[in-house]
Design an enzyme around this catalytic site. Structure first.
Site: not given
Ligand code: WT7
Length: 698
Positions: A567-569
């Site tokens: 859910v992050d980069d």
């Protein structure tokens, strides 16, 4: 009990065993990977283990699991002490067995297991097995890139080789707590080097031999090793890669920042390159074969505290430089050994092959430490899995009569593309457990692995975990319960996963949200090397009171966990973690690139691909040549595995009025979900979006 498991228990009890969908069902979609398949659509498909398998399994039923699981979370100290006692400790750990602070509001984050216990993981991997009468058992089978030959080491031989190298390292001044960088391919010298470091209490920092000189230099600068261990070259398929040239370039680079390494121990990998043709730095480079065999084959162990560091392994985050994940000795030892045993239903007669490279955490925990701690026989393979053709995996399985086979879903997807005939050409009768790790496995890939490779008889351990967690966290236990294709099923002993919402509140029952973990487990990483603050900020501050994994997750009505991706980069390309920011900085280092934004897109084989939006400097116009040169820059800065699959020319990037790039919009454009762009009115210049869409296929 974790939310949902009680209910799963009930449902499974009621489920009729006569409905066994995939184990008897037809093979579907064999040559077609179903793209964009919703990971969430298979909640009701239960694939039961066959009774014969379950009868012999270490954990033969859900009931048995629940009993052990309950014990593990209600009395972690008792549960893990019992297991830890099976290892050799020079001195037993003190009290408490573990201590932790997971809540930064109560002070610094701290995790400790078996503090005061004095041990050595190399001793437990090797000496303990030799002393218990397994000295003549094969520890490692080595399969070179070119089929036709092989090599192997028994536990006694491995111990002797490790001791020789350990003695050499000590002689060269490597002491407890010093770092050693290892840049080696999958030859036996790689686990030998790791174990030799562990034996003398030095930290190994293995750098995957697919990383570029610049990435290697970055890791050398951060960990400041006394010695770098490498080899001159490696065969990969039909290519020869000259590793020593990469090391040479990295050492020149790191010397510029004041970090110089005076000793580079180089193994002569004769089948790839002879020493006569190797570029050599006299005074710095030393041939392994010229020095190491002269040392004694026994070496006193350096006894260390359970909380003394064992190794560093760099991994990518959302932002900034790669992070040096630090694991300590005792907890990691107990956790990798236990997860290896149960997640793969390991028996002493097994021949285990995991295709992962020791340059990644899977190769640390499930090629080297987990298996050797259990006295297992492991296969390691130097080459490319599709060389000379796509049947190579099954050729190796046949040759060594592999019983447990582990790979990343990417490999399975590439095999699906190649066709079933490469699999069915080989009998594969020895296989009994299949395992998958590193990225989400989509249900159709799962079914293909199950039906085609495993002939519908081998359970699949889809293990979810991370560099940070040290070992499997959510995983099936083969034979214990029915599986659902694409779900990692239930938590391992002692692991309490929780799903939280945006506000950090735990959600119960059927839900999706952010995957966190409540309270510690022995294999958890203890810090980020030299940056405890970043450790706290990245993992413990987003959701106070929990360890935050960075993954999204869903729990279905039966309590099964379904990992849905980062859910992050961070993106996951072929099971390899890449920070989008790392690729962006590589791109903008190109003199003609003004700005870059990178997102992940769905990729048929690799799971995710790298999609880069690139804005060129004023006056430069795009060309095929420039595209190639941008890609080359990423290969040189990071490594070939991070090379963008697509460069999208962007006259401008969609930004908010405060200048923040709106990645949400870029992700939609990259995946061509143009009707789902959402609200673009907050953009400084909404026209940018139209421009980008127009240039999508240039
Ligand atoms: C990331 C960690 C398996 C450890 C080696 C990779 C993804 C890993 C699974 C799985 C879905 C998975 C996650 C995780 N991931 N295993 N079975 N199902 N996703 O360790 O390089 O630290 O990567 O890999 O996104 O956060 P890593």
């Amino acid at each position: 009990l974790p939310v949902g498991i009680g209910k799963a228990n009930q449902i499974l009890k009621n489920a009729s065993r006569s409905t066994q969908p995939s184990s008897t069902g037809k093979i579907t979609g064999v040559n077609a990977v179903v793209l964009g398949e919703a990971l969430a659509s298979e909640d009701d498909e239960l694939v039961f283990p066959n009774d014969d398998f379950s009868r012999q399994a270490l954990v033969p039923s859900l009931e048995k699991y629940l009993e052990m699981y309950k014990w593990s979370v209600e009395d972690p100290a008792g549960f893990w002490s019992g297991i830890a006692s099976q290892f050799y400790w020079k001195q037993k750990w003190g009290q408490p067995v573990f201590s932790e602070n997971f809540d930064f509001r109560k002070g610094n984050i701290k995790i400790e297991w078996f503090r005061g216990g004095i041990t050595n993981i190399c001793y437990n991997c090797l000496d303990r097995n030799v002393e218990s009468g397994n000295g003549d058992k094969i520890a490692i089978y080595w399969e070179p890139n070119d089929p036709g030959s092989q090599d192997s080491l028994t536990y006694s031989q491995l111990l002797q080789s490790v001791c020789q190298l350990a003695n050499y390292l000590k002689d060269k001044g490597v002491k407890k707590g010093d770092a050693v960088v290892i840049y080696l391919p999958m030859i036996m010298e790689l686990p030998i080097a790791m174990l030799a470091c562990a034996r003398i209490g030095a930290l190994h920092s293995v750098v995957f031999a697919g990383f570029s000189a610049e990435s290697l230099a970055q890791r050398i600068v951060d960990s400041k090793p006394k010695i770098v261990i490498t080899c001159n070259a490696v065969n990969r398929g039909s290519k020869v890669i000259t590793l020593i040239d990469i090391v040479d370039a990295a050492l020149i680079e790191s010397a510029k920042t004041g970090i110089s390494v005076d000793l580079c121990l180089t193994y002569e990998n004769k089948s790839a390159m002879k020493r006569e043709s190797t570029k050599w730095q006299e005074g710095r480079d030393v041939w392994w074969q010229d020095v190491v065999p002269k040392y004694p084959t026994t070496c006193e162990v350096e006894w260390v505290d359970a909380e003394d560091p064992l190794f560093l392994l760099y991994t990518s985050g959302s932002t900034g430089k790669p992070k040096g994940v630090l694991h300590t000795t005792g907890g990691y030892m107990v956790y990798t050994a236990t997860t290896f045993k149960y997640a793969f239903d390991y028996k002493p007669s097994d021949i285990y092959w995991c295709t992962a490279d020791c340059g990644w955490i899977t190769g640390h925990s499930y090629v080297t430490y987990g298996p050797l701690l259990n006295g297992a026989t492991v296969v390691i393979f130097e080459g490319a899995l599709n060389y000379p053709d796509y049947g190579r995996c099954w050729d190796i399985v046949e040759k060594f009569k592999v019983t447990i086979f582990q790979a990343a879903p990417t490999l399975v997807r590439s095999l699906i593309r190649a066709g079933v005939e490469y699999v069915t050409r080989y009998p594969r009768k020895s296989l009994r457990v299949l395992a998958s790790a590193g990225e989400p496995i989509n249900p159709s890939t799962w079914r293909w692995l199950f039906n085609v490779v495993g002939d519908s008889r081998c359970p699949i351990s889809d293990t979810w975990w991370q560099t940070e967690t040290g070992g499997c966290m959510i995983t099936p236990l083969p034979g214990a319960w029915p599986q659902k294709p694409g779900s990692a099923t239930f938590p391992f002993f002692g692991i309490q996963p929780v799903i939280v919402n945006e506000k950090g509140a735990e959600i119960e029952g059927e839900c999706s949200g952010y995957l966190c973990v409540k309270s510690s487990w022995p294999g958890a990483f203890r810090t980020l090397y030299g940056d405890h603050e970043r450790y706290e900020t990245t993992y413990f501050k987003p959701f106070p009171g929990y360890y935050f994994s960075g993954d999204g997750c869903r729990r279905d009505k039966d309590g099964y966990y379904w990992l849905t991706g980062r859910v992050d980069d961070v993106i996951n390309v072929s099971g390899r973690r890449i920070g989008t920011e790392e690729v962006e900085s590589a791109l903008v280092s190109h003199p003609q690139c003004a700005e870059a934004a990178v997102v992940g897109i769905e990729h048929e084989v690799k799971g995710q691909g790298v999609y880069a939006f690139v804005t060129l400097v004023e006056g430069v116009s795009y060309s095929e040549e420039l595209r190639k040169s941008l890609i080359l820059t990423v290969r040189n800065k990071i490594g070939a595995f991070a090379a963008p699959d697509k460069i999208h020319w962007a006259p401008d990037l969609p930004k908010t009025r405060s200048g923040k790039i709106m990645r949400r919009i870029l992700r939609k454009i990259a995946s061509r979900q143009l009707h789902e762009l959402g609200d673009t009115s907050t953009l400084a210049d909404p026209n940018v979006v139209e421009q980008l869409i127009a240039l999508a296929d240039r």
